[in-house]
Scaffold this motif. Sequence first.
Motif, short mmCIF file in Angstrom:
data_model
loop_
_atom_site.label_atom_id
_atom_site.label_comp_id
_atom_site.label_asym_id
_atom_site.label_seq_id
_atom_site.Cartn_x
_atom_site.Cartn_y
_atom_site.Cartn_z
N PHE A 15 0.82 -1.22 0.00
CA PHE A 15 0.00 0.00 0.00
C PHE A 15 0.85 1.27 0.00
N ASP A 16 0.80 1.98 -1.12
CA ASP A 16 1.43 3.29 -1.23
C ASP A 16 0.62 4.27 -0.40
N LEU A 17 1.29 5.06 0.45
CA LEU A 17 0.57 6.03 1.27
C LEU A 17 0.74 7.44 0.73
N GLY A 18 1.61 7.58 -0.28
CA GLY A 18 1.94 8.91 -0.80
C GLY A 18 3.27 9.40 -0.24
N GLU A 19 4.02 8.50 0.36
CA GLU A 19 5.30 8.86 1.00
C GLU A 19 6.38 9.16 -0.04
N ASP A 20 7.46 9.82 0.44
CA ASP A 20 8.63 10.03 -0.42
C ASP A 20 9.55 8.82 -0.37
N ALA A 21 9.64 8.20 0.79
CA ALA A 21 10.55 7.07 0.94
C ALA A 21 10.01 6.11 1.98
N ARG A 22 10.40 4.87 1.81
CA ARG A 22 10.04 3.85 2.78
C ARG A 22 11.30 3.41 3.52
N ALA A 23 11.17 3.26 4.82
CA ALA A 23 12.29 2.74 5.60
C ALA A 23 11.83 1.47 6.31
N VAL A 24 12.66 0.45 6.25
CA VAL A 24 12.35 -0.79 6.97
C VAL A 24 13.29 -0.87 8.16
N VAL A 25 12.72 -1.16 9.33
CA VAL A 25 13.55 -1.44 10.50
C VAL A 25 13.59 -2.95 10.65
N LEU A 26 14.80 -3.48 10.75
CA LEU A 26 14.98 -4.91 10.89
C LEU A 26 15.96 -5.10 12.04
N SER A 27 15.60 -5.89 13.05
CA SER A 27 16.53 -6.05 14.16
C SER A 27 17.32 -7.34 14.02
N VAL A 28 18.56 -7.32 14.50
CA VAL A 28 19.44 -8.47 14.31
C VAL A 28 18.92 -9.70 15.07
N THR A 29 18.09 -9.47 16.08
CA THR A 29 17.54 -10.61 16.83
C THR A 29 16.49 -11.38 16.03
N GLU A 30 16.00 -10.78 14.95
CA GLU A 30 15.01 -11.47 14.11
C GLU A 30 15.66 -12.48 13.17
N GLY A 31 16.97 -12.37 12.99
CA GLY A 31 17.66 -13.29 12.09
C GLY A 31 17.96 -12.65 10.75
N ASP A 32 18.96 -13.23 10.05
CA ASP A 32 19.41 -12.62 8.79
C ASP A 32 18.62 -13.12 7.58
N ASP A 33 17.58 -13.94 7.81
CA ASP A 33 16.83 -14.49 6.66
C ASP A 33 15.63 -13.63 6.26
N LYS A 34 15.39 -12.53 6.97
CA LYS A 34 14.18 -11.75 6.72
C LYS A 34 14.08 -11.16 5.31
N PRO A 35 15.15 -10.60 4.75
CA PRO A 35 14.99 -10.02 3.40
C PRO A 35 14.52 -11.04 2.37
N MET A 36 15.07 -12.24 2.40
CA MET A 36 14.68 -13.25 1.42
C MET A 36 13.26 -13.76 1.67
N LYS A 37 12.82 -13.68 2.93
CA LYS A 37 11.46 -14.13 3.22
C LYS A 37 10.41 -13.07 2.88
N TYR A 38 10.81 -11.82 2.96
CA TYR A 38 9.85 -10.72 2.71
C TYR A 38 10.45 -9.76 1.69
N PRO A 39 10.70 -10.25 0.46
CA PRO A 39 11.48 -9.45 -0.50
C PRO A 39 10.83 -8.15 -0.92
N LEU A 40 9.49 -8.13 -1.00
CA LEU A 40 8.85 -6.94 -1.57
C LEU A 40 9.14 -5.69 -0.73
N ILE A 41 9.03 -5.84 0.59
CA ILE A 41 9.21 -4.68 1.46
C ILE A 41 10.64 -4.14 1.33
N PHE A 42 11.62 -5.04 1.11
CA PHE A 42 13.00 -4.60 0.94
C PHE A 42 13.26 -4.04 -0.46
#
Lengths: 223, 115
Positions: free
Chosen positions: A128-155
Motif C-alpha cells: 500500500f502506497d501512502l503517498g510517501e517520499d521514501a520507505r524505511a524498513v527497520v529490521l533487528s538483528v535478533t530477528e535473524g538474517d533471513d528476513k529479506p529473502m522471506k519478505y522481499p517486496l518490502i526490501f
Amino acid sequence: MVKVRLATPVLQDNDEAARENRELFRERGIFVLNLMSSPGSGKTTTLERTIERLPEGLRLAVIEGDIYTTRDADRIEARGVPVVQINTAGACHLDARMIKPALGDFDLGAIDLLIIENVGNLVCPAEFDLGEDARAVVLSVTEGDDKPMKYPLIFRLARVALVNKVDLLPYTDCDMEQLGRDMALINPELEVFPVSARTGQGFTLWMDWLAEQVRNKQAASQR
Amino acid sequence: MHEYSLVGGVVKQLQASAAENNIKQISRVALVIGKLTMAVPDALQFSFEAFRKEEPLLKEDAVLEIREEPVIGECKECQHRFEIKDYEFICPSCSSVNIKLVSGRELYIDYYEGE
C-alpha cells in the motif's frame, strides 16, 4: 452470459488517494517517511531516538498506525511531537485513504518531516502506497538474517534499511555479511544503516540522511 | 491477511462495473497477480468465498480464477530480459545489478463474466 474486460488495478482507490496525499506533501514541501517493520523490531524506540537527535529547527510530526492501542502514540506525545493515532481496528496495514483525514489534525504549514509508523508487519504494508517520499524498513538483528529473502517486496521497495539492535550482535547468530548480501541482491540501491536505538549507535549517519532528505524536499518545493 | 481488503476492492469495482453494464449476477472473476506482490492465492480464494456469502452480486457458485505472472527483469546495461528467481535482481548475462522490473507487480481484474 457477458464477459467484461476490465484491466482495473485492484488498488486503484488506494493509489488515487496516495497520489492526492503526495501532491499535498509536494505543495507543502513536507518530506514523508513510511516506517515499516515486524512487531518488536524497535520501530517506536527508533522513532524516540530520532526525536531526541532532531536537528534544531526541524519540525517533525508523526502518524502512528496501530491495530487497537494508543501506546505508541502516547510514547511519542510524551516527547512533545504532534502525533495522530490511526487505529486500524484489526486491519494489518495502513492505506492511503486512512492518511488523508489524519492530515486534517495537523498544522501542515508547521511541519518539515512527517513520519508514518505503519502497523508492525513485513507483508501487508508493503503493498500500500501512502503517498510517501521514501520507505524505511527497520529490521533487528535478533530477528535473524533471513528476513529479506522471506519478505522481499518490502526490501525491494524501501529506500532505507535500519538494521537495529546491533549492540546485541554478540548474542545472536545473525550474520551481518549475509544480511548485507541478501539485501543488495533484492535492492542494490537500498541504503543500510546499522544502528542501536537503545544506545544511539549509528544514529549520526541516519540523522544526516534524514536531514538531507528534508532539505532536498524543501528546495524542490520552492522551485 | 490484507487479501481480505484486496478482495473488498475487487468487489467494489465489480459493483460499479456491473451497474454500468446492467449485469445482475457474476459467475466468474479473473484476477492477475504478479509473483512479486505479497498477495497469496489461497488467502485470496478464502476471502473471495467469504465475500461470496454476503454479496448478492456474486453467484453462490461464482469462481475466482487467478493467473500468476512471473517476475521478469530487464538489464539496463545489456537489455537482456530474464526471469528473476529467488529475488536475485542480477543480470545472468552481464552480472549488472541495474535491473528494471518488467513484470511481477501486477494486481488487477482482467475480466468477469455474468448476466
